[in-house]
Structure formats: C-alpha cells, structure tokens
Scaffold this motif. Structure first.
Motif, PDB file in Angstrom:
ATOM      1  N   UNK A 117       0.701  -1.349   0.383  1.00 57.40           N
ATOM      2  CA  UNK A 117      -0.128  -0.072   0.675  1.00 57.40           C
ATOM      3  C   UNK A 117       0.866   1.314   0.297  1.00 57.40           C
ATOM      4  N   UNK A 118       2.066   1.446   0.249  1.00 54.67           N
ATOM      5  CA  UNK A 118       3.117   2.340   0.475  1.00 54.67           C
ATOM      6  C   UNK A 118       4.022   2.419  -0.603  1.00 54.67           C
ATOM      7  N   UNK A 119       3.624   0.863  -1.139  1.00 54.19           N
ATOM      8  CA  UNK A 119       5.204   0.855  -2.811  1.00 54.19           C
ATOM      9  C   UNK A 119       5.081   0.165  -3.649  1.00 54.19           C
ATOM     10  N   UNK A 120       4.562   1.388  -4.358  1.00 54.42           N
ATOM     11  CA  UNK A 120       3.198   0.749  -5.712  1.00 54.42           C
ATOM     12  C   UNK A 120       4.794  -0.326  -6.405  1.00 54.42           C
ATOM     13  N   UNK A 121       6.093  -0.668  -5.886  1.00 56.13           N
ATOM     14  CA  UNK A 121       6.820  -1.856  -7.121  1.00 56.13           C
ATOM     15  C   UNK A 121       6.954  -2.753  -6.362  1.00 56.13           C
ATOM     16  N   UNK A 122       6.211  -2.987  -5.010  1.00 58.89           N
ATOM     17  CA  UNK A 122       4.842  -4.512  -4.533  1.00 58.89           C
ATOM     18  C   UNK A 122       4.040  -4.758  -4.856  1.00 58.89           C
ATOM     19  N   UNK A 123       4.305  -6.010  -5.823  1.00 58.49           N
ATOM     20  CA  UNK A 123       2.937  -6.829  -6.487  1.00 58.49           C
ATOM     21  C   UNK A 123       2.947  -7.902  -5.772  1.00 58.49           C
ATOM     22  N   UNK A 124       1.894  -7.904  -4.957  1.00 53.41           N
ATOM     23  CA  UNK A 124       0.717  -9.211  -4.360  1.00 53.41           C
ATOM     24  C   UNK A 124       0.701 -10.171  -5.190  1.00 53.41           C
ATOM     25  N   UNK A 125       1.218 -11.638  -4.983  1.00 56.83           N
ATOM     26  CA  UNK A 125       0.922 -12.921  -6.277  1.00 56.83           C
ATOM     27  C   UNK A 125       0.130 -13.859  -5.837  1.00 56.83           C
ATOM     28  N   UNK A 126      -1.314 -14.160  -5.607  1.00 53.54           N
ATOM     29  CA  UNK A 126      -1.926 -15.140  -4.890  1.00 53.54           C
ATOM     30  C   UNK A 126      -1.632 -16.369  -6.120  1.00 53.54           C
ATOM     31  N   UNK A 127      -0.626 -17.594  -5.556  1.00 55.99           N
ATOM     32  CA  UNK A 127      -1.105 -18.912  -5.939  1.00 55.99           C
ATOM     33  C   UNK A 127      -1.687 -19.402  -6.139  1.00 55.99           C
ATOM     34  N   UNK A 128      -1.973 -20.569  -7.590  1.00 57.99           N
ATOM     35  CA  UNK A 128      -3.424 -20.536  -7.541  1.00 57.99           C
ATOM     36  C   UNK A 128      -3.588 -22.370  -6.560  1.00 57.99           C
ATOM     37  N   UNK A 129      -2.927 -22.524  -6.377  1.00 56.03           N
ATOM     38  CA  UNK A 129      -3.032 -23.913  -5.407  1.00 56.03           C
ATOM     39  C   UNK A 129      -3.129 -23.502  -4.133  1.00 56.03           C
ATOM     40  N   UNK A 130      -3.290 -24.118  -3.321  1.00 58.53           N
ATOM     41  CA  UNK A 130      -3.555 -23.655  -0.914  1.00 58.53           C
ATOM     42  C   UNK A 130      -2.013 -24.209  -0.811  1.00 58.53           C
ATOM     43  N   UNK A 131      -1.377 -23.837  -0.272  1.00 57.26           N
ATOM     44  CA  UNK A 131       0.111 -23.948   0.496  1.00 57.26           C
ATOM     45  C   UNK A 131      -0.165 -24.958   1.742  1.00 57.26           C
ATOM     46  N   UNK A 132       0.520 -25.897   1.966  1.00 58.44           N
ATOM     47  CA  UNK A 132       2.150 -25.804   0.744  1.00 58.44           C
ATOM     48  C   UNK A 132       2.076 -26.578  -0.136  1.00 58.44           C
ATOM     49  N   UNK A 133       3.234 -25.712  -1.126  1.00 55.76           N
ATOM     50  CA  UNK A 133       3.653 -26.884  -2.422  1.00 55.76           C
ATOM     51  C   UNK A 133       4.911 -26.519  -2.098  1.00 55.76           C
ATOM     52  N   UNK A 134       4.913 -26.498  -3.325  1.00 56.37           N
ATOM     53  CA  UNK A 134       6.648 -26.137  -3.377  1.00 56.37           C
ATOM     54  C   UNK A 134       7.007 -24.858  -4.130  1.00 56.37           C
ATOM     55  N   UNK A 135       8.140 -24.796  -3.770  1.00 58.48           N
ATOM     56  CA  UNK A 135       8.930 -22.967  -3.432  1.00 58.48           C
ATOM     57  C   UNK A 135       8.991 -23.208  -5.048  1.00 58.48           C
ATOM     58  N   UNK A 136       9.350 -24.253  -5.835  1.00 56.54           N
ATOM     59  CA  UNK A 136       9.510 -23.797  -7.396  1.00 56.54           C
ATOM     60  C   UNK A 136       8.089 -23.876  -7.918  1.00 56.54           C
ATOM     61  N   UNK A 137       7.167 -24.377  -7.421  1.00 55.15           N
ATOM     62  CA  UNK A 137       5.700 -24.312  -7.876  1.00 55.15           C
ATOM     63  C   UNK A 137       5.378 -22.724  -7.901  1.00 55.15           C
ATOM     64  N   UNK A 138       5.281 -21.916  -6.732  1.00 57.46           N
ATOM     65  CA  UNK A 138       5.244 -20.438  -6.184  1.00 57.46           C
ATOM     66  C   UNK A 138       6.410 -19.589  -7.241  1.00 57.46           C
ATOM     67  N   UNK A 139       7.230 -19.862  -7.566  1.00 56.18           N
ATOM     68  CA  UNK A 139       8.152 -19.251  -8.373  1.00 56.18           C
ATOM     69  C   UNK A 139       7.716 -19.191  -9.489  1.00 56.18           C
ATOM     70  N   UNK A 140       7.324 -20.158 -10.259  1.00 58.39           N
ATOM     71  CA  UNK A 140       6.626 -20.661 -11.853  1.00 58.39           C
ATOM     72  C   UNK A 140       5.790 -19.128 -11.332  1.00 58.39           C
ATOM     73  N   UNK A 141       4.501 -19.358 -10.653  1.00 60.23           N
ATOM     74  CA  UNK A 141       3.138 -17.958 -10.676  1.00 60.23           C
ATOM     75  C   UNK A 141       3.556 -17.334 -10.632  1.00 60.23           C
ATOM     76  N   UNK A 142       4.861 -16.043 -10.262  1.00 55.61           N
ATOM     77  CA  UNK A 142       6.010 -15.337  -9.889  1.00 55.61           C
ATOM     78  C   UNK A 142       5.704 -15.519 -11.715  1.00 55.61           C
ATOM     79  N   UNK A 143       6.357 -16.205 -12.128  1.00 57.03           N
ATOM     80  CA  UNK A 143       6.989 -16.205 -13.166  1.00 57.03           C
ATOM     81  C   UNK A 143       6.524 -15.539 -14.159  1.00 57.03           C
ATOM     82  N   UNK A 144       4.635 -16.756 -14.515  1.00 57.89           N
ATOM     83  CA  UNK A 144       3.841 -16.634 -15.028  1.00 57.89           C
ATOM     84  C   UNK A 144       2.440 -14.913 -14.847  1.00 57.89           C
TER      85      UNK A 144
END
Length: 466
Positions: A117-144
């Motif tokens: 809310x104080x810095x527009x450079x931060x982009x919140x991304x919600x994963x497609x699956x409930x956690x925990x998955x693997x860190x790689x799965x979360x990183x792939x969501x950020x890549x998309x």
C-alpha cells in the motif's frame, strides 16, 4: 564362547571402521584437490581478475527493468521488515518485487498488502493452489505474473533476482547484477549467515559451512568453469534464459515444481544449456563484502528439517532428474554435491567405532582380558588412521581460517567446537532425507517442508512485527 562372541564383534566393528575410514579418505582427497586449486588461485591472486569493479550507485537506474521473486509461505513474522529493507536499499523505480503468497495464508497476505500500500513496486501474487506446495511451484506462479505484466506493458524485464522472505539484501548487489548480467546468464553472490548470540551451537553452525563454501568452493567452481548451483537467494538470472528454460520444460514456468531444491537444479540446467554462470565475490567501496545476509534456523529440529530438504533434493532427487553430466568435470562436481548421505553414513560408523573402542578401553582398564586378535591393528589400518588424523587436522585448519576471516577469531574457535554438533545434525538430516525420499517413491507428493525464519539481527526493522 564369550571370547568367540567378543572376537566376532570386534571383527565386525573393525570392518565398519575400515569402511568409514575409506569413505573419509576418499572425501578428504576430493576436498584436498579443491583446497590445492584454491591455494593456487590465492597465491597467484587469480580471483581478482574474475571479479568486477563496482561503485555504490544507490538511487541510480539499472539498465532495464529488474524483477525480484520472493516466495512466501507462513512468513508474516519476517516479510514486512524484509520488504521495507529491500525497498529502501534498492531505491530504483525500474524494480518490481513479486511476492508469492498462498490463499490459505491470510497473515502473510495481510503483511505484504500493508507494505504494498505504501510502495507500488511491490506486486502481491496469489498462487493457484493452497499451500504448501513447493517453492518452485510458487516461483512458477510469479514467473507467469511477470509474463502477464510484460504483455500488458510491452516492455520485457532484463533480469530476475531471487530472494527468500528473510533475506537482508545489500544495496550494492543490484549494481553487481546489472553489470554482470550483460555477459552472463546466471550470477550468484555470496551468502553470509548471521552468527546468532542466542544460538551459538545450532544457528551459528551455518557460519563456517557457508564461509568455506562461498570463499573457496564456489570460487574454485567458477575458476574451472563448472556449473554454478544457485543458493536460491542472492542470484540473478537473465530474462531470456528463463524464457528458454520455460520453453524447454513445456510447462508453466522455468522451475522444476516437483523439486525440493529447484535452486540447485536451476544453476546446473543453465550450465547444461550453454549459459555462462558466475560466482562473484567482491567488495563495495566501503570495504564490505557484497552478499546476502540471513539468519538461519536456531532450533535443532528446524536445522535438521532444512538440511534434510537439501540432501533429499540434491543427493536423491537429482539422480534421475539431472543425471551425472556430460563431462568428467560435471560428474566430479555432481558426485561432490551428492555425497551427503555417504558422509552421514561414514559419521555414524565412525562414532560407533569410537564408542566401541571406548568400551574396550574401559573394560580393559577394569581388568577384562580381551582376545589378542581383538585389539591388534594391521599396519595398513595404522597408516589409514594416521592419514585420517592428518585429514581431520587439515580440515579443521581450513574451517577455522575461513570462519575467522569472515567472523573473527572467536567465531573461528567456536567453529572448531561446533564440529560434533554439525556432524550430529548431518546424521539426523541424512536419515530424515532418506525416509522422505522413500515416501516419494511410494507416491507421496513432495511438499515445501520449510523452516521457521527470523529477521536478521542487523536488519533495521529486526524488532518490528508485520
């Protein structure tokens, strides 16, 4: 009858001790080669030609858009201070920080939203699956999410920097990445664990391991042209290389979402595809080492869990996922990387031998008459034991030296006293890793068996809560 039983037990223990000594000596010779290469580099000052000259350009723009990926699962305690520190250190408008959170982790989502809310450079991304998955799965969501932003803006990113939710970044790190990424597909900076006053034996034992690995081993790998496995933090990947990795997988992103050590696999895959990798150890104008600083687990169970995940991913999963490489150099490096379970076995056998010999000595002093064959050592065994003693002393000197260089003489001395602690953690982690890997062979899906994190004690917001 009793003498026969005693003799049989002694022979069995001696065989086990012989096996442990052989494993140790092979490992010592392997490490000795790395030591000698490093000494040669140090004597000739060769590593200076492999670093880059930097200036601390805080506030200046990097040469194109840069993205930072932070995967977060149950990180509400640390994510706030980390993001505040990151945005202050990297005061660049061309930076976008993608933070991946899970829909069933509202506390972390709320902590990220407060900072966003104080810095527009931060982009919140919600994963497609409930956690925990693997860190790689979360990183792939950020890549998309990054790909979607590129399509909307029409402006591609130049590089992606990966960090964990508890990392304390260096303000000069982005400058190093910016300069090196022109000629490299992957850039890795050193990682410096915090020496924790409240966890001198558990949390601080990472100090000597990373001090030696990121002062010696990784520099040697860089010098001989071996693939650089990333540490999962403090690393930058060129955006085109991530696109190539994603296209190669034909999946939802460049990271292996079934892997527990996607960072390790990423570095070796980039090398296999012909991408140039660099491990850069350099200092800022004020003399500080440009590195990522973090506080590692301070509890025994958390340290065992973390190292078990590393061993399972590197030593077990990578056998069938990455193979043994195409060259002798690749094979050697991967054998080194995967020796964790073998080292744990050797430690178990060595401690078993020590306990048995203690029993023999104690009972012998108490007047028990052992069969002569039970206490005799062959000349070959004596030679092996002397070589093993030399190896222990040699390794202790290196461990003390690298730790003292980074943390001071007191911490170097503690590193020697922590050797038994580190060995016990390695044994426990090896057993847990093997058990977890066997479970995956029976059909269990790998999950993010993560550890609880704490803010680095030197972080300006270390006392803040999200």
């Amino acid at each position: 009858m009793l003498n026969s039983l005693i003799l049989t037990t002694c022979v069995f223990i001696n065989e086990l001790s012989t096996l442990s000594i052989i494993i140790f000596i092979i490992g010592f010779i392997d490490e000795l080669i790395i030591d000698l290469i490093w000494i040669r580099l140090a004597v000739k000052m060769r590593w200076q030609s492999r670093t880059i000259r930097i200036t601390d350009r805080l506030g200046e723009s990097v040469s194109g858009n840069a993205a930072v990926f932070v995967a977060a699962w149950r990180e509400s305690r640390v994510i706030g201070p980390t993001l505040r520190h990151m945005t202050r250190q990297w005061g660049d408008g061309a930076l976008t920080i993608y933070v991946g959170c899970y829909p069933n982790d509202p506390a972390t989502i709320d902590a990220v939203m407060q900072i966003a809310a104080c810095d527009p450079r931060i982009r919140l991304v919600i994963t497609d699956h409930a956690g925990p998955t693997t860190k790689a799965d979360c990183l792939n969501r950020l890549y998309r999410a990054l790909c979607d932003d590129e399509k909307r803006s029409g402006v591609p990113f130049r590089m992606v920097v990966i960090h964990d939710a508890e990392d304390m970044v260096d303000r000069a790190a982005m400058d190093v990445f910016d300069r090196a990424i022109d000629t490299c597909a992957l850039v890795q900076l050193p990682v410096i664990p915090a020496a924790l006053p409240d966890s001198r034996w558990i949390g601080s034992h990472y100090c000597e391991e990373f001090a030696e690995a990121h002062t010696k081993t990784m520099l040697v790998r860089d010098a001989i042209g071996a693939g650089i496995p990333t540490a999962g933090v403090g690393c930058a990947i060129a955006r085109p290389m991530l696109g190539r990795l994603s296209a190669r997988r034909g999946m939802d992103g460049p990271f292996d979402d079934d892997s527990l050590t996607e960072d390790y696999a990423l570095g070796l895959e980039i090398a296999a595809m012909g991408g140039r990798s660099r491990f850069i150890r350099c200092r800022a104008p004020d003399g500080r080492l440009v590195a990522t600083r973090a506080a590692f687990p301070s509890r025994l169970d958390m340290a065992v869990r973390q190292k078990a995940r590393w061993i399972e991913g590197i030593s077990f999963q990578s056998w069938d996922r990455l193979g043994w490489g195409r060259t002798m150099l690749d094979t050697w490096m991967r054998m080194r990387d995967r020796r964790g379970p073998l080292a744990a076995l050797a430690l178990v056998l060595a401690y078993l031998t020590i306990v048995w010999n203690g029993v023999v000595l104690t009972l012998g002093l108490a007047g028990v008459n052992w069969p002569p064959e039970a206490t005799l050592l062959s000349p070959a065994m004596r030679a092996f034991l002397w070589l093993m003693l030399f190896g222990v002393i040699w390794r202790a000197i290196f461990r003390f030296g690298f730790t003292a260089h980074e943390y001071g003489l007191a911490e170097g001395a503690r590193a020697l006293m922590r050797i038994p602690v580190a060995n016990i953690i390695a044994i426990m982690a090896g057993r847990r890793a093997l058990w977890n890997y066997l479970r995956t062979l029976r059909g269990h899906t790998p999950r993010w068996d993560k550890t609880s994190h704490q803010v680095h004690p030197d972080m300006p917001d270390a006392g803040a809560t999200a």
